[in-house]
Each structure stands twice: as C-alpha cells, then as structure tokens.
Scaffold this active site. Structure first.
Site, short mmCIF file in Angstrom:
data_model
loop_
_atom_site.label_atom_id
_atom_site.label_comp_id
_atom_site.label_asym_id
_atom_site.label_seq_id
_atom_site.Cartn_x
_atom_site.Cartn_y
_atom_site.Cartn_z
N HIS A 37 -5.78 1.75 -4.52
CA HIS A 37 -4.87 1.26 -3.49
C HIS A 37 -4.46 -0.17 -3.78
CE1 HIS A 37 -7.96 -0.99 -0.74
NE2 HIS A 37 -8.40 -0.95 -1.96
N CYS A 91 0.81 -1.22 0.00
CA CYS A 91 0.00 0.00 0.00
C CYS A 91 0.84 1.27 0.00
CB CYS A 91 -0.98 -0.02 1.18
SG CYS A 91 -0.21 0.09 2.82
N HIS A 110 -2.62 1.20 6.75
CA HIS A 110 -3.01 1.12 5.33
C HIS A 110 -3.24 2.53 4.79
CE1 HIS A 110 -4.33 -0.94 1.75
NE2 HIS A 110 -5.39 -0.14 1.68
#
Length: 384
Positions: free
Chosen positions: A360, A300, A348
């Site tokens: 993402h 990420c 994240h």
C-alpha cells in the site's frame, strides 16, 4: 526680621510638589503595572510524546480522508469539464448550421419579394426573429416548394434545439464553477492538515523523534505477529482441506471449495491477482503523494486503481467507490489480490498479497511498501 513661614514636617506634601518618598513609590507602582501588562501569557503545557503521536496520526488520517474527498471532487470536476466542452462544441456546430440555414431562407424571402409578395425590408426584419412567423404572416408558405418548406421547418426545429443546448451548457458551466470552488476548498483542507502534522513533528527533539520511531516499530511488530498467526491458520485450514479431499469416498475430480469461498479450480481470479501483485511489487519504494495515480508516485486508492488496471480490471478512483466494486468477503476468506479497506470512513486501502501482508501507499512522507494488514480493518473486497 524673623521669618513667619510655617515649618512642615518631612514627608508631607506642599502645594504642587511631591516629596521624594512618595514619588519613588508612585514610579515603582507604574513600573510594576507596566511589566504586568507587557508580560507574555503563560505558556501552554508541552504535550507528551504519546499525545503528539496520537495527534499526528489523527492529522494524517484526516488528511487521507480529505484526500479521498479531493480525488472524488477532482474526478467529478473533470467529467463536468468534458461535458461543458462537449456542449459548447455542439452549440458552436448548431449555430454555424443555423447561420447557413438563415442565409438560405433569406434567399427564399428575397426571391418572393421580387415577385411582389412582401413589403421591402420585412424579410430581413422578421427572418432574424422567427422565420416561420415571417413566412406565415406574408402567406409565402403557399408559394414555397416542398424543399423550401422543409428547410423552414428544419430551421425552426434546429433553432429551438440550439436554444435548449445553450441553456444546458450554461447550467453545466455553473455546476463546473461550483465544483472547481469545492476542489480548491478540499485541496486547502488536505494541505492544512499536513502542515499541522509537520509543525508538530518539527517541535520534537532528536531524542523524542527516536522514541516516536520506536513506538511505531513496536506497533508494526505487533501487527506482524497477527499476520503470522493468520498465515498459520490459513495454512492449517488448507492442509485440512487437502486431507479431506484425499479421504476415501471423495468423488473423483472433486476439488472442494477453497478457503476463500470461491471454487478452488477457478484460476481466472488468481491469474489476474498475480498480475496485480506483480505490478504492485514493482511500485515499492515510490513516494506517497496525495492525489497521485502514478507512474512516479501514488496515494492509496491511486495505487490500487493502477495495479488492477495492469491486470485488465478498471476500478473507480476513490476508496469510497472501490469498496462497492466486486464481492465483499470475510477477513478469514481473504485471498491475494483482494482489496483491504481501513477505518470507519473507508479512507485507506491496500492490496492483499498473502500471509497477512499487503502492499500500500501509507501516508505523506512514506513510500509504497509491504506491511501487515492488521490495523483498523473495515472490509475486504474481491474486485474481479
């Protein structure tokens, strides 16, 4: 002659002999005890599908948290390795310089010896330890030229500096070794979490896997509805802002303030964000790989670092550091290009692209994709 042996009723024991009835009972008891001892422990109750889903999600979350720790440790280790290499190179250069200076000073001492100012052998003996002391002890400093005296002073200074550099390199090397051990530990942590998640999923039947996918789909649909609601609210706010700007009495040339809280006429951020989003769209479909920064795969924070680098903005490697770069804005003020961080541990991050959606790298086994931002949102950051 009649036998005088005493008669024994059936089923009674005679010395050293068991009757068949008692022997059978004993064997049966032994068999039952043996079966009890060898019996497998009772199986644990099979978890429900909801429990499996929660456990797998938790494991993926833990793996992502461990991944960011791994990324931070790897970044730190790489910097420490560069530092050690630089120090060792510096020590090598200084040592070579010292060797050359020692040879030059040795020639000074030899010349003075030939004049009878010192005893045989003392020059090489003391010069190897401390040339300054040697020259002081033999009173040769008074007979040296200014250039020779400067050479002695430079040697002593350089010798001290080299010694300190060696100590610094040794400390840095120990620190590097510690970081490398921590890197191995964090890597094993990630791998362990992912292996546990795979093990849970492997025990599901085809029907259970299909039901699990249906549950995930419902969650995505609920998040998409929230995204649509946000997009509608933003559109209404922008229409209201435009209507207000057109009302009589508004000063000429006034554009007001955009919903993001930034001047609506400032297009520099929008231009950079457009480049970042264009790059992000080109990465859709590439696999999530923990620790990866592209170009073939990403985790990420590796993705968000890469997309903003394409726009000319340098971001640090981990979510923990990226969240501190730029300006924090409210969710209601989020703009395309902003970074959206998730979970209390900031493990994240995704790139907001508008209309409640982001691009993402989701998790292991998934691919870079476009998805709603409505999960456990932590904060929104404008990086440029």
């Amino acid at each position: 002659m009649a036998s005088h042996r005493k008669w024994s009723p059936p089923g009674t024991r005679r010395t050293g002999i068991r009757t068949p009835a008692l022997a059978t009972a004993a064997l049966t008891s032994v068999a039952l005890l043996s079966q009890t001892a060898n019996a497998a422990p009772p199986a644990e109750p099979r978890p429900t599908l909801e429990e499996v889903e929660k456990k797998v999600d938790d494991l993926y979350h833990q793996a992502e948290t461990a991944t960011e720790k791994y990324n931070a440790t790897r970044e730190r280790t790489a910097q420490q390795r560069k530092r050690v290499d630089s120090l060792l190179d510096d020590v090598a250069r200084r040592t070579e310089k010292l060797n050359t200076a020692r040879e030059e000073l040795g020639s000074f001492a030899a010349a003075q010896y030939r004049t009878g100012a010192s005893a045989p052998g003392s020059a090489s003996l003391l010069l190897a330890d401390n040339p300054q002391d040697y020259f002081d002890q033999t009173q040769l400093m008074n007979r040296l030229t200014s250039r020779q005296k400067a050479a002695v002073d430079d040697y002593v200074t350089e010798r001290s500096a080299t010694s300190k550099k060696r100590e610094e390199a040794s400390r840095s090397l120990r620190t590097l070794t510690t970081s490398q051990d921590a890197l191995k530990t964090s890597k094993a942590d990630v791998q362990g979490k992912l292996a546990a998640a795979r093990d849970l999923l492997s025990k599901l039947t085809a029907d259970e896997k299909a039901r699990l996918a249906a549950i995930a789909k419902k969650k995505r649909e609920a998040a998409d509805r929230k995204a649509a609601e946000l997009a509608a609210e933003r559109a209404a706010a922008e229409r209201k802002a435009r209507d207000t700007a057109r009302q009589p009495g508004t000063p000429s040339g006034t554009t007001g303030t955009g919903t993001s809280g930034t001047p609506a006429g400032d297009s520099s951020y929008a231009a950079k964000a457009a480049k970042a989003i264009a790059f992000a769209r080109a990465q859709i479909g590439k696999p999530y790989v923990w620790g990866a920064t592209g170009p073939g795969s990403y985790d990420c924070s590796g993705l968000t670092q890469a997309v903003w680098k394409a726009a000319g903005v340098t971001l640090p490697r981990t979510t923990y550091d990226q969240v501190n770069v730029g300006t924090t804005v409210s969710l209601s003020a989020v703009e395309p290009g902003d970074l959206v961080f998730f979970y209390d541990d900031i493990s994240h991050v995704g790139l907001y692209i508008g209309n409640g959606m982001m691009i993402h790298a989701p998790k292991p086994g998934a691919y870079v994709r476009e998805e709603s931002i409505f999960y456990a949102i932590h904060s929104v950051v404008r990086p440029a």
